[in-house]
Write a protein that holds these residues in place. Structure first.
Motif, short mmCIF file in Angstrom:
data_model
loop_
_atom_site.label_atom_id
_atom_site.label_comp_id
_atom_site.label_asym_id
_atom_site.label_seq_id
_atom_site.Cartn_x
_atom_site.Cartn_y
_atom_site.Cartn_z
N ARG A 32 0.83 -1.21 0.00
CA ARG A 32 0.00 0.00 0.00
C ARG A 32 0.86 1.26 0.00
N ILE A 33 1.98 1.22 0.71
CA ILE A 33 2.88 2.38 0.74
C ILE A 33 3.42 2.66 -0.66
N VAL A 34 3.92 1.63 -1.32
CA VAL A 34 4.49 1.81 -2.66
C VAL A 34 3.40 2.21 -3.64
N ALA A 35 2.21 1.62 -3.52
CA ALA A 35 1.12 1.97 -4.42
C ALA A 35 0.73 3.45 -4.25
N THR A 36 0.62 3.91 -3.01
CA THR A 36 0.30 5.31 -2.75
C THR A 36 1.36 6.23 -3.32
N LEU A 37 2.62 5.87 -3.13
CA LEU A 37 3.72 6.70 -3.63
C LEU A 37 3.78 6.68 -5.16
N THR A 38 3.41 5.56 -5.77
CA THR A 38 3.40 5.50 -7.23
C THR A 38 2.35 6.46 -7.79
N ARG A 39 1.18 6.46 -7.17
CA ARG A 39 0.15 7.41 -7.60
C ARG A 39 0.60 8.85 -7.35
N ALA A 41 3.84 10.07 -7.02
CA ALA A 41 5.02 10.49 -7.78
C ALA A 41 4.87 10.26 -9.27
N GLY A 42 3.94 9.39 -9.67
CA GLY A 42 3.77 9.11 -11.08
C GLY A 42 4.89 8.30 -11.68
N ASP A 43 5.66 7.63 -10.84
CA ASP A 43 6.83 6.89 -11.33
C ASP A 43 6.98 5.64 -10.47
N PHE A 44 6.82 4.49 -11.10
CA PHE A 44 6.83 3.21 -10.39
C PHE A 44 8.18 2.97 -9.70
N ALA A 45 9.28 3.09 -10.44
CA ALA A 45 10.60 2.81 -9.88
C ALA A 45 10.96 3.82 -8.80
N LEU A 46 10.65 5.10 -9.04
CA LEU A 46 10.95 6.13 -8.05
C LEU A 46 10.20 5.86 -6.75
N ALA A 47 8.96 5.39 -6.85
CA ALA A 47 8.15 5.14 -5.66
C ALA A 47 8.82 4.11 -4.75
N GLU A 48 9.35 3.04 -5.34
CA GLU A 48 10.00 2.04 -4.50
C GLU A 48 11.27 2.59 -3.88
N ASP A 49 12.03 3.38 -4.65
CA ASP A 49 13.26 3.98 -4.11
C ASP A 49 12.94 4.89 -2.93
N LEU A 50 11.88 5.70 -3.06
CA LEU A 50 11.48 6.60 -1.98
C LEU A 50 11.06 5.80 -0.74
N LEU A 146 9.02 -8.59 -10.76
CA LEU A 146 8.90 -7.19 -10.34
C LEU A 146 7.75 -7.01 -9.36
N THR A 147 6.61 -7.62 -9.65
CA THR A 147 5.44 -7.44 -8.79
C THR A 147 5.65 -8.09 -7.43
N LEU A 148 6.29 -9.25 -7.40
CA LEU A 148 6.57 -9.88 -6.12
C LEU A 148 7.53 -9.03 -5.29
N ARG A 149 8.44 -8.36 -5.98
CA ARG A 149 9.40 -7.50 -5.25
C ARG A 149 8.69 -6.28 -4.67
N VAL A 150 7.85 -5.63 -5.48
CA VAL A 150 7.25 -4.37 -5.06
C VAL A 150 5.97 -4.58 -4.26
N VAL A 151 5.10 -5.46 -4.74
CA VAL A 151 3.80 -5.64 -4.08
C VAL A 151 3.93 -6.51 -2.83
N ALA A 152 4.66 -7.63 -2.94
CA ALA A 152 4.79 -8.52 -1.79
C ALA A 152 5.92 -8.12 -0.87
N GLY A 153 6.82 -7.25 -1.36
CA GLY A 153 7.94 -6.84 -0.54
C GLY A 153 8.93 -7.97 -0.29
#
Length: 434
Positions: A32-39, A41-50, A146-153
């Motif tokens: 949820r944190i990464v999903a919120t940040l993606t919305r 920041a508008g940038d999928f990779a940047l959201a995970e870095d943040l 990618l999804t397992l890394r970002v969504v499942a952490g």
């Protein structure tokens, strides 16, 4: 000086408690944190870095300042501030603020005009994130990793074990997938219904693996990660509402519900594993079993034959139908695994069929026949580093009275697993030879 020495153990305990809190918040809320940040920041990779930078800050600050009441909100706000700092440095703040304002206006307009519920609308940031990561421009393996890394952490090593692939291969796929999404400027949005079939197979695969990791954690101190399984079931229910005419969506939901029904009996009050043969079936969740059966009947109702998830659900239903372990219809389970091998062949499916064969009675069945199947998998590269093969081999050897060989197999399995609870079980079996 003596007081300081006395306080040191207390400080270490507080630090450890705070760090455990950071890990717990991240495990439960990372998607949820990464999903919120993606919305945002508008940038999928940047959201995970943040998010990762905010996580690093939490590991430093929480032991000193204390654990905040809402850890997920703390991480999200820190990450947003880092995004603003980044945009300011890049002289893009004004542009981004204007874009955010425009987006807010659109959302307000949409809310004002919205109908109470639109079955075609994906109004969930996590599911939207899954569909974004499963963009058809990426290869299927890259989408899943990618999804397992970002969504499942999940860590890269955990993903590699789930996918039965080398760690380096998974790492490369994740890096390339992030770069591809960034270079293409993929928007954080759900595809329209007409485009979803291109992504649905990958989305289902991700939800399945998310549930699998929750059902049997590949690493760590816990036998299971129920938070991941609950999230997978939640996503599965949303997918069933979004794609009601897709049999495998209902098949996957059936599989997850029927399997999760056993969760209350899979660990004892100390968190120790309880294997299927020893579980108190009175503790199984009857509501989940009813929901799973209903979903499986729905998958069957389309008359297109059962896919891989529905076949696995049928196996789970066979266990649910048995009032006791010794009343399990193993011949029915063997037949389902044989069908599954035809639909979705893999070394793990064959290994599971071997277990079922070992439990069934009749010609060509039993532990000796199962051991021959397992021996045929010995050269499979996909199982080379997995604990599953020697674990099953140990069980079969023990049942055949070959105690010394069983001990060696269990010891090898214990060496390979990264889950501490599972290692303890395997070492106990190695010591006993049974």
């Amino acid at each position: 000086m003596a007081d300081a020495a006395r306080d040191e153990p207390a400080r270490r305990a507080e630090d450890d408690s705070a760090r455990r809190a950071v890990v717990a918040v991240w495990r439960i809320e990372s998607a949820r944190i990464v999903a919120t940040l993606t919305r945002y920041a508008g940038d999928f990779a940047l959201a995970e870095d943040l998010a990762q930078e905010a996580l690093a800050d939490a590991l430093v600050q929480w032991p000193t300042t204390g654990v905040p009441r809402n850890g997920a909100a703390w991480l999200t706000q820190v990450a947003k501030r880092k995004a603003i700092d980044l945009w300011r440095r890049q002289e893009r703040l004004a542009e981004r603020v204007a874009a955010l304002g425009h987006d807010l206006e659109l959302r307000q307009d949409e809310a004002a005009d919205a109908v109470p519920w639109d079955p075609d609308e994906i109004d969930d940031d996590v599911l939207r994130l899954v569909f974004t990561a499963c963009h058809p421009s990426l290869g299927e393996a890259a989408r899943v990793a990618l999804t397992l890394r970002v969504v499942a952490g999940l860590e890269t090593t955990e993903i590699a074990r789930l996918l039965l692939q080398p760690v380096a291969t998974v790492q490369q796929r994740i890096v390339r997938a992030k770069r591809a999404l960034a270079d293409a400027g993929m928007p954080f949005e759900a595809p329209p219904r007409a485009e979803r079939p291109q992504r649905l197979r990958a989305v289902l695969g991700v939800v399945y693996l998310l549930f699998t990791e929750g059902h049997a954690a590949t690493a760590g101190d816990d036998w299971m990660r129920p938070d991941l399984s609950r999230e997978a079931i939640r996503l599965g229910r949303m997918l069933a509402a979004l794609q009601p005419d897709e049999p495998e969506v209902h098949g996957l939901l059936a599989l997850m519900e029927l399997t999760a029904a056993r969760f209350p009996a899979r660990v004892d009050r100390h968190g120790e594993p309880v294997l299927l043969a020893d579980q108190d079936r009175r503790r199984w969740d009857r509501g989940a079993i009813r929901r799973g059966r209903a979903a499986l009947r729905r998958a069957e109702s389309f008359g297109r034959g059962l896919g891989s998830y529905a076949l696995q659900a049928a196996i789970a239903e066979a266990h649910a139908d048995a009032s006791a372990f010794d009343r399990t219809d193993w011949a029915r389970i063997v037949a389902a695994y044989e069908a599954l091998e035809r639909v979705a062949p893999s070394p793990v499916v064959t290994l599971n069929r071997a277990v079922a064969v070992s439990m069934a009675d009749g010609p060509g069945l039993g532990p000796q026949a199962a051991l021959a199947i397992v021996d045929g998998l010995a050269g499979q590269r996909a199982l080379a580093d997995s604990h599953l093969l020697p674990s099953v081999c140990g069980e079969l050897l023990a049942r055949l009275g070959r105690a010394d060989d069983a001990r060696a197999a269990f010891a090898e399995a214990a060496e390979r697993t990264r889950n501490e609870r599972e290692r303890a079980v395997l070492l106990a079996k190695a010591a006993a030879g049974v």
